[in-house]
Motif scaffolding. Sequence first.
Motif, short mmCIF file in Angstrom:
data_model
loop_
_atom_site.label_atom_id
_atom_site.label_comp_id
_atom_site.label_asym_id
_atom_site.label_seq_id
_atom_site.Cartn_x
_atom_site.Cartn_y
_atom_site.Cartn_z
N UNK A 168 0.84 -1.20 0.00
CA UNK A 168 0.00 0.00 0.00
C UNK A 168 0.87 1.25 0.00
N UNK A 169 0.37 2.31 -0.65
CA UNK A 169 1.14 3.54 -0.77
C UNK A 169 0.23 4.77 -0.74
N UNK A 170 0.70 5.80 -0.07
CA UNK A 170 0.00 7.10 -0.12
C UNK A 170 0.41 7.88 -1.36
N UNK A 171 1.48 7.44 -2.01
CA UNK A 171 2.00 8.14 -3.18
C UNK A 171 1.57 7.42 -4.46
N UNK A 172 1.53 8.16 -5.52
CA UNK A 172 1.14 7.60 -6.81
C UNK A 172 2.13 6.51 -7.25
N UNK A 173 1.57 5.48 -7.89
CA UNK A 173 2.37 4.40 -8.42
C UNK A 173 2.20 4.33 -9.94
N UNK A 174 3.28 4.02 -10.63
CA UNK A 174 3.25 3.93 -12.09
C UNK A 174 3.86 2.60 -12.54
N UNK A 189 7.16 -7.64 -6.48
CA UNK A 189 6.49 -6.46 -7.04
C UNK A 189 7.53 -5.51 -7.60
N UNK A 190 7.11 -4.81 -8.66
CA UNK A 190 7.89 -3.69 -9.18
C UNK A 190 6.95 -2.53 -9.42
N UNK A 191 7.38 -1.34 -9.04
CA UNK A 191 6.58 -0.15 -9.32
C UNK A 191 7.48 1.08 -9.32
N UNK A 192 6.99 2.13 -9.94
CA UNK A 192 7.65 3.43 -9.89
C UNK A 192 6.83 4.31 -8.96
N UNK A 193 7.46 4.79 -7.91
CA UNK A 193 6.80 5.61 -6.91
C UNK A 193 7.04 7.08 -7.22
N UNK A 194 5.97 7.86 -7.23
CA UNK A 194 6.08 9.30 -7.45
C UNK A 194 5.92 10.04 -6.12
N UNK A 195 6.96 10.72 -5.70
CA UNK A 195 6.93 11.49 -4.46
C UNK A 195 6.09 12.75 -4.63
N UNK A 196 5.66 13.37 -3.54
CA UNK A 196 4.86 14.60 -3.64
C UNK A 196 5.54 15.71 -4.45
N UNK A 197 6.88 15.70 -4.48
CA UNK A 197 7.61 16.70 -5.25
C UNK A 197 7.55 16.45 -6.74
N UNK A 198 7.08 15.26 -7.14
CA UNK A 198 7.08 14.86 -8.55
C UNK A 198 8.26 13.99 -8.92
N UNK A 199 9.26 13.90 -8.05
CA UNK A 199 10.40 13.02 -8.29
C UNK A 199 9.95 11.57 -8.20
N UNK A 200 10.63 10.69 -8.94
CA UNK A 200 10.23 9.29 -8.99
C UNK A 200 11.42 8.38 -8.65
N UNK A 201 11.06 7.21 -8.10
CA UNK A 201 12.08 6.18 -7.87
C UNK A 201 11.45 4.81 -8.06
N UNK A 202 12.31 3.82 -8.32
CA UNK A 202 11.86 2.44 -8.49
C UNK A 202 11.80 1.73 -7.15
N UNK A 203 10.80 0.90 -6.97
CA UNK A 203 10.70 0.06 -5.79
C UNK A 203 10.53 -1.39 -6.20
N UNK A 204 11.37 -2.25 -5.66
CA UNK A 204 11.28 -3.69 -5.86
C UNK A 204 11.01 -4.33 -4.50
N UNK A 205 9.99 -5.18 -4.40
CA UNK A 205 9.73 -5.90 -3.16
C UNK A 205 9.89 -7.39 -3.42
#
Length: 360
Positions: A168-174, A189-205
């Motif tokens: 689960x995430x409070x931030x947008x996922x792409x 899981x793989x997703x791209x997380x978008x922070x409130x600033x608009x910056x993005x990072x990859x998350x692997x679980x």
Amino acid sequence: MKLALIIVGFLFTIFSFLPILRTPLWWVRVLDFPKLHIAILLTITEAIYIFLFGVNSATDIAMVTIWTLAILNEVRYIFNFTPLVKTEALRAERKEPDNTFTMMIANVRMANKKHQKFLKLVLQENPDMLIMNEPDEAWHESVRQELDQRFPYSIKKPINNTYGMLFWSKFKLHNSEIRFLVEEGIPSFYTIVELPSGKKFDLFTVHPQPPRLLKNTETREAELLLVAEMARATPYASVVAGDLNDVAWSNTTKLFKNISGMLDPRVGRGFFNTYSAYVPLFRYPLDHVFYEPAFRLVGLKRLPKFGSDHFPISITLSYEPQLENQQEPPKPDTEDKQEAEELIEEGIEKGKEKNEEKAT
């Protein structure tokens, strides 16, 4: 008494040196875990032997020397996770709210029925992202209503085989994906997380299989190293988190770090043991968060137990790519790359065999 001490001493000596072998055999790989325990027990054995019988012959000298080398062999693995070592991951300098996030990781244990106790802990900690390992559909149904309200984005794969996963995430996922990298029934899981600033990072679980009776570790190594290669190849900075079913000091985890180029925030700070919550004297760091140098550490803590055999952990990171050159990530050499490719190939073949067995 003397013979008993000699037998115990050499047994622990074998336990110390066996993991040097690069093999996926389960009875070797389980010895990656209790290095601190083996070092302590062998030290006690050696001290009792010297106190009771002394070192009076060449045989005694040779034996005590071998035992001492075995103790030092164990200590060299765990030493990096003591305050005596320089920290690998630097503290955050800016802590900008729009680029800072907290992630909670918990192996909930499928058989654990204390769903509401866990939910209460999540609501109390109020993380920005939550990773759950081992949830089945019963777990999902018990927490989804509350969590869906608080976390508008999610990836879900509850499975009744102890390898389910919920995020689960409070931030947008792409571009979110549920992947079965090596074995059917074991998702990552793989997703791209978008922070409130608009910056993005990859998350692997991830949550690969552990070494256990008659279950070797080829598929675990392959999954972790595949994720390491994927993380290094993406255009965004990456974070890898989950129950890796491996300890922080193992050769596999070291190879994962070298291939991925990621930092371990525990180096120089402590073990942060998460398993087993049931047995205080036998605890190991099995739940992990690794990340690239674009991130800085704000905080890392082990959370209270809630009924699972794992403690949850919480980490707060700050995205500070402008300072990434100030951190020194591990780098793979030619031997690392070759070993990783061999382990991946071996693990994928083993995974195919397991998948075929399940199909029949």
